[in-house]
Every structure is written in structure tokens, then in C-alpha cells.
Design a protein around this motif. Sequence first.
Motif: not given
Length: 240
Positions: A148-163
Amino acid sequence: MVPDLSVRASEARELMDAPDASAPMLDRTYERFALVNAVVSPWRGLYRRDIRPRARRGPVRLLDIGAGGGDQARALARRLHRDGFSAQVWALDADERAVRWAQAHDATGEVRYRTGSLQELAEAGEFFDVVYSNHVLHHVADAALLPFLEESRRLLAPGGVVVHHDIVRSRGAYALFAAATWPFRTTVLAGSYIREDGLTSIRRSYTVAELKARVPADWEVRARMPARVEARAEAPGARA
Ligand SMILES: C[S@@+](CC[C@H](N)C(=O)[O-])C[C@H]1O[C@@H](n2cnc3c(N)ncnc32)[C@H](O)[C@@H]1O
């Protein structure tokens, strides 16, 4: 009385997750999430710290994972709109009952609601500048947390943040939530799963140390007030 919280009650189930949960109780729960979030949830801080600086650089895309009743997605969409930013706000939930309710109670028309998984969004080629969840980590099955954590990070655009934000498991959090919701159990919280599921949620939640031990090494985990935890990761690079 506070139960034994020394070990995560990972087998405990929230009533709202049951396929045969009462529809009126669920509806009332989605509605009342807004009240709980107004008191304890960190979307205003998220807006100031992570969303607004990115929105100043250009149009932003936001994803609220496990959006429930959608109140935070709508509040963020309204705030972005009010501040004159160009934004797309998505609200995803694995439970189609939540998505149906949230969609039916959206007067803004500014949020895109989806039922589904993070994997489906990634496969569809969707990327976001800010990916956010609140009170979701403790819903995720133990074995599914890392994906779940890895997939949420995989959705980030460059410079994005997952919180990811959640409550922590502690005697203080349990006692405080039990005491704060007790006077309202027969009034504003009546007919909802908020109180019972809230107490189960705290039993299912991680301590800060437990979450630190479960996230990938390059994620940051911090204690937040009141009785909360934040896990975050940033994508390298800058927006084009
Ligand atoms: C306690 S509610 C929190 C709702 C909302 N985030 C809030 O703060 O009010 C948890 C929500 O997460 C959803 N959920 C749980 N696991 C999920 C997953 N893997 N992907 C998307 N949604 C999920 C549940 O269906 C539920 O609506």
C-alpha cells in the motif's frame, strides 16, 4: 475501561467495513466523519505545508486515498479554488458505498470520485503532486501495508509528496476518544459507527515505533499532535 493496548489488535474489525453493515448507520458515519475531521484531522496543515507551495508552481493534482465521506477532499478543493489555484482533486475509496455517498453529497462538483485500488490508478497512468490519506493505514491488512505504501508512492509525479496520517495506539488516545465521544453517543453520534469503530481503530492502530519499523527505510515517520502519526515520502525531481 481501557483495554490492553500493548499489542495491535490486528484481527479486530471495524463495523463499517462489514459487507452487511447497516446502510443508514454507514450513511450517518460518512456524514459524521466531517465532524471528527474538523477536530482532529490535519488537512489544513497539509494544505499550508505541502499543497499550497506546489500549487504556486502550477496546476496541481491531489489524491485522497480512502476518502470516506469525502469531506477533506471537498475542503481542499474549495481552499484551492478560493486561493485561485488550478487543481484537480481526486477522492478514491476501496468501498463503493463510501464513494456513492460522497458523490451524492458533493455540492462543489470539484472532486473526481473513484472506487478502486492504487494499482488500478497506476496502471491507468495517473500521477499526483500530493497523495494523502487520513485514518486509513490501520484499515489496511498487515501483509498489505508495505505494498500500500509503495503503491501510494508510485503515484507521485516528480517533486510530489505522499503523506499518510493516522491515530496512534496509546492509552491516552483511547481514554481521550472514549471520554470525548461519550457525551455525544446519544445525540450527534447516535446512529453512526463513529464511537465504536473509533475505539476499535485505536486498538488496530500503530504506535510511532511500530510504524517506523514497517515503512521502507527512506520514509519519514513522525509523531503529531494530538495522538497522531504521519508517514511521508517525497519523489525526487522537480515539476516541469
Ligand atoms: C476510517 S475511514 C476514513 C475516511 C476518511 N479518510 C476520513 O478521514 O474521514 C477509512 C476509509 O478507508 C477506506 N479504505 C481502506 N483501505 C483502503 C484502500 N486500500 N484503498 C482505498 N481505500 C481504503 C475505507 O473503505 C474507508 O472508507
